[in-house]
Write a protein that holds these residues in place. Structure first.
Motif, short mmCIF file in Angstrom:
data_model
loop_
_atom_site.label_atom_id
_atom_site.label_comp_id
_atom_site.label_asym_id
_atom_site.label_seq_id
_atom_site.Cartn_x
_atom_site.Cartn_y
_atom_site.Cartn_z
N ARG A 216 24.81 37.48 46.21
CA ARG A 216 25.52 37.64 47.48
C ARG A 216 26.50 36.49 47.68
N GLU A 217 26.06 35.29 47.33
CA GLU A 217 26.94 34.13 47.48
C GLU A 217 28.14 34.22 46.53
N ARG A 218 27.94 34.86 45.39
CA ARG A 218 29.02 35.03 44.41
C ARG A 218 29.98 36.16 44.80
N GLY A 219 29.53 37.07 45.68
CA GLY A 219 30.36 38.19 46.09
C GLY A 219 30.15 39.45 45.28
N THR A 220 29.03 39.53 44.54
CA THR A 220 28.72 40.71 43.75
C THR A 220 28.26 41.84 44.68
N ARG B 254 28.26 39.30 33.91
CA ARG B 254 28.71 38.92 35.26
C ARG B 254 29.43 40.09 35.92
N PRO B 255 28.70 41.20 36.14
CA PRO B 255 29.33 42.40 36.69
C PRO B 255 29.74 42.22 38.15
N ASP B 256 30.70 43.02 38.56
CA ASP B 256 31.12 43.04 39.96
C ASP B 256 30.25 43.98 40.78
N LEU B 257 29.56 44.91 40.11
CA LEU B 257 28.64 45.84 40.76
C LEU B 257 27.35 45.86 39.97
N LEU B 258 26.23 45.63 40.65
CA LEU B 258 24.90 45.70 40.03
C LEU B 258 24.14 46.84 40.69
N VAL B 259 23.62 47.76 39.86
CA VAL B 259 22.85 48.90 40.33
C VAL B 259 21.42 48.73 39.83
N LEU B 260 20.46 48.70 40.77
CA LEU B 260 19.05 48.51 40.45
C LEU B 260 18.26 49.71 40.93
N VAL C 220 30.20 51.78 48.69
CA VAL C 220 29.73 50.41 48.56
C VAL C 220 30.98 49.55 48.42
N ARG C 221 31.16 48.65 49.37
CA ARG C 221 32.38 47.83 49.40
C ARG C 221 32.17 46.51 48.66
N ASP C 222 33.25 45.79 48.44
CA ASP C 222 33.19 44.52 47.73
C ASP C 222 32.22 43.57 48.42
N GLY C 223 31.30 43.01 47.63
CA GLY C 223 30.36 42.02 48.14
C GLY C 223 29.26 42.56 49.02
#
Length: 260
Positions: free
Chosen positions: A187-191, A158-164, A27-30
């Protein structure tokens, strides 16, 4: 900079059962990635292995460049938000939505919330459309609203990676639409987002890539499978049994029905 998720040749065996066999995942950035598959395919186990909840039998799992099995104490856990499968926000002790979200700011080293916690918690609740109900007790919320509170708790740092894990399971149409709006903002924030699903449903237009598991192996990694016509609407129930004998071809009509 290391990417959020990097998995190579992952094997997980629980008891005598081989749950995952040679799984690769990035999983890459954003990036927003769906993890799809039938019941028993290993989706939730893969997520739990990422988060050290399930033991890794062989292979390598990295979060932000750190091997979680070899050096889990140095993983940047504050950069990771996690919402587990079908866990209610209510408990035996009455708690407001604001209090539940604030608990996401606490950990083993921080037993008191940081300065400005109220504003952080209200901002997270606003992201899931529940800021106006911040001071209500979560026990009066619907199942879908309770799940949105838990998502806000995961977002409060404000995590950089969210796992649901299965966020659409059994929730109402309003909560599905609120989740889609939340992910649009992320997505707009780049998470980066990794979301476990039976079906794409209301999230179909947001997810850029799908990784499909079958019997613990990756059978597809690419564009999300097309939704079956009767499964793509917001009123479809996103929790039902599946047939594990479906063909492994991710483009077959049977698999599209199963995963859509």
């Amino acid at each position: 900079m290391a990417q959020p998720v990097h998995v190579r040749d992952l094997h997980v065996t629980l008891g005598n059962a081989r749950i995952l066999q040679g799984v690769d995942l990035d999983v890459r950035d954003g990036e927003m990635v769906a993890l799809l598959g039938a019941n028993g395919s290993g989706k939730s186990t893969l997520v739990k292995a990422l988060l050290t909840i399930a033991p890794v039998s062989a292979g390598r799992v990295e979060l932000f460049g750190t091997d979680v099995a070899a050096d889990h104490r140095h993983v940047e856990w504050r950069r990771v938000g996690y919402v587990p499968q079908r866990v209610g926000a209510a408990s035996g002790t009455p708690a407001t939505a604001l209090e539940v979200v604030c608990s996401g700011l606490l950990d083993n080293r921080r037993l008191r919330p940081p300065r400005g916690w109220r504003e952080l918690a209200l901002s997270a609740l606003d992201e899931v459309g529940l800021a106006d109900r911040a001071r209500e007790t979560v026990s009066v919320f619907s199942g879908g609203q309770q799940q949105r509170v838990l998502i806000a708790r995961a977002l409060v740092r404000r995590p950089d990676l969210l796992v649901l894990d299965e966020p659409l399971a059994g929730i109402d149409r309003d909560s599905q639409e609120a989740l889609a709006a939340t992910l649009t903002g992320l997505r707009e924030r780049g998470t980066s987002v990794l979301v476990v699903l039976h079906e794409l449903g209301s999230l179909a237009g947001l997810l850029e890539r799908a990784v499909v598991l079958r019997h613990g192996r990756v059978v597809h990694d690419g564009p999300p499978p097309r939704a079956a016509a009767d499964h793509s609407g917001p009123d479809h129930e996103h929790l039902h049994p599946h047939d594990d004998e479906t063909s492994g071809d991710p483009h077959s009509p049977e698999l599209r029905l199963e995963l859509s």
